[in-house]
Scaffold this active site. Structure first.
Site, mmCIF file in Angstrom:
data_model
loop_
_atom_site.group_PDB
_atom_site.id
_atom_site.type_symbol
_atom_site.label_atom_id
_atom_site.label_comp_id
_atom_site.label_asym_id
_atom_site.label_seq_id
_atom_site.Cartn_x
_atom_site.Cartn_y
_atom_site.Cartn_z
ATOM 1 N N GLU A 1 89.296 79.898 33.043
ATOM 2 C CA GLU A 1 88.330 79.503 33.159
ATOM 3 C C GLU A 1 86.945 79.581 34.947
ATOM 4 O O GLU A 1 86.243 79.191 34.784
ATOM 5 C CB GLU A 1 87.745 78.624 32.767
ATOM 6 N N LYS B 1 82.707 74.680 19.238
ATOM 7 C CA LYS B 1 82.456 76.324 19.393
ATOM 8 C C LYS B 1 82.800 76.497 18.015
ATOM 9 O O LYS B 1 83.305 76.625 17.093
ATOM 10 C CB LYS B 1 84.875 75.757 19.808
#
Ligand code: 2PG
Ligand code: MG
Length: 435
Positions: free
Chosen positions: A205, A336
């Protein structure tokens, strides 16, 4: 004249880890065409909707060509000529076509790709920014939670805890908050180099993935980095953790292999409580495993002033979030889109969170694409917080840069952090605990 859906096609593309994922294009009756790309997680929860893969030798079974084929072969005939602007009805139809509780027949990657592509096509046809098309209430710019140090499944298992993030809450604009994040990320890199910790690029990430002697060392270094970059830890910039504890929980114990010890749920709670007392931590995600409900109840009771976010715990699922509320578990939910598989269900979780007084953090996945959809979704949902990863790697920057555009060009407000703040937390830090 109202818009209808005319055509759909899908394609196997690659995500930020070089793994296959899906892109879907939707065509509307006025000739508009628009597409959306689907994210993919690594530290996935058991209760997530199904991410369908081909299982053929291509990409070691991870290909999605069959999924793409079924978008045109199965979904298109059932959706053609339906109104495109009624997202709820469209998503209900997607759920019905799949027909399973967790979208295991055709895949949540297929349903989400279609759901998002149609929403984007509608926004293009209406010539309005996507967040307006998605919006159900007052759109606001979210405070970002930004990854600086990575561990767990995102950094080759160097540490057990997955994300050490900053929350730049002491700023009045998104642009200033992001500048602080850039400074802190680069200062953290300098400190790691200076301290002789191995650095070989960035993790999945975009945060640093150093080899550190303990999980606590990461917290310590992050606190130092905030100060050395010129910010007041706890006042301008605080810390958030994504423990992702599901992924080191086995046989009733939390296995901190890098530290050579195993902890019970209560010992994990002790450890987290001690860290909250010693470091400017304001938010902890998945502090315990996805089905450790008793442990979670203890965690919630003990750390009431901290934002306790359920990710693997809730998997963006209203049923699990309701269960959590009933059991007095957590006080926030991670949102999400691909954990549930349609836009409507995603926004329903945000609405339920608001109703039960939980905060909501809209989140990217560790496998992402250059699609900035998430930025508009976070703004439209009114959630007030977003987690995208770090401030390097373009699949992350696509979202941050979209938020900067929205701040500058749509004149959206940046109202500030929606979870409990350090000031309220300090008042409950009196307890002394051992790990
Ligand atoms: C998480 C996410 C994003 P993944 O655990 O919150 O950081 O990771 O997409 O791998 O589940
Ligand atoms: Mg998580």
């Amino acid at each position: 004249m109202s818009l209808t859906l005319q055509n759909l096609r899908a394609l196997e593309i690659l995500d930020s880890r070089g793994r296959p994922t899906l892109a879907v294009e939707a065509w509307l009756s006025d000739g508009t065409r628009a597409s959306a790309q689907v994210p993919s997680g690594a530290s996935t929860g058991t209760h997530e909707a199904h991410e369908r893969r081909d299982g053929s030798p291509r990409f070691d079974g991870k290909g999605v060509r069959d999924v793409a084929r079924d978008v045109a072969a199965i979904f298109l005939p059932a959706l053609q000529n339906l109104p495109a602007e009624d997202q709820r009805a469209l998503d209900a139809r997607l759920i019905e076509i799949d027909g399973t509780p967790n979208k295991s027949r055709y895949g949540a990657n297929a349903t989400l790709g279609i759901s998002c592509a149609v929403a984007r096509a509608v926004s293009v046809a209406r010539r309005e920014p996507l967040f307006r098309t998605l919006s159900t209430g007052t759109p606001v710019l979210p405070v970002p939670m930004i990854n600086i140090l990575s561990g767990g499944l995102h950094a080759g298992g160097n540490l057990e805890f997955q994300d050490f993030l900053i929350v730049p809450h002491g700023f009045s604009t998104m642009a200033d908050a992001l500048e602080a994040a850039v400074r802190i990320h680069s200062t953290a890199g300098d400190i790691l180099r200076r301290s002789g910790y191995t650095l070989t690029g960035v993790a999945d990430e975009g945060g640093w993935g150093p080899l550190l002697p303990s999980n606590e060392e990461a917290l310590f270094l992050l606190t130092i980095a905030i100060g050395e970059a010129g910010y007041l830890p706890g006042e301008q910039v605080s810390i958030a953790l994504d423990v992702a504890a599901t992924h080191f929980y086995k046989d009733g114990k939390y296995h901190l292999e890098s530290e050579g010890r195993e902890l019970t749920s209560s010992q994990m709670v002790d450890l987290l409580a001690r860290w909250c007392a010693s470091f400017p931590v304001i938010s902890i995600e998945d502090g315990l495993a996805e089905d450790d409900w008793d442990g979670w109840a203890e965690l919630t009771e003990r750390l009431q002033a901290i934002q306790l976010v359920g990710d693997d715990l809730f998997t963006t699922n209203v049923t699990r979030l309701r269960e959590g509320f009933k059991r007095k578990t957590a006080n926030a939910v991670l949102v999400k889109m691909n954990q549930i598989g349609t836009l409507t269900e995603t926004l329903d979780v945000c609405a339920l969170a608001r109703e039960i007084g939980y905060s909501a953090v809209v989140s990217a996945r560790s496998g992402e694409t250059e699609d900035s959809f998430l930025a508009d979704l976070a703004v439209a949902s009114g959630a007030g917080q977003i987690k995208i990863g770090s401030i390097t790697r373009s699949e992350r920057l696509a979202k941050y840069n979209r938020l900067l555009e929205l701040e500058a060009w749509e004149e959206l407000t940046f109202p500030g952090y929606t979870g409990p703040t350090r000031a309220s937390q300090l008042m409950t830090d009196e307890e002394t605990v051992d790990d």
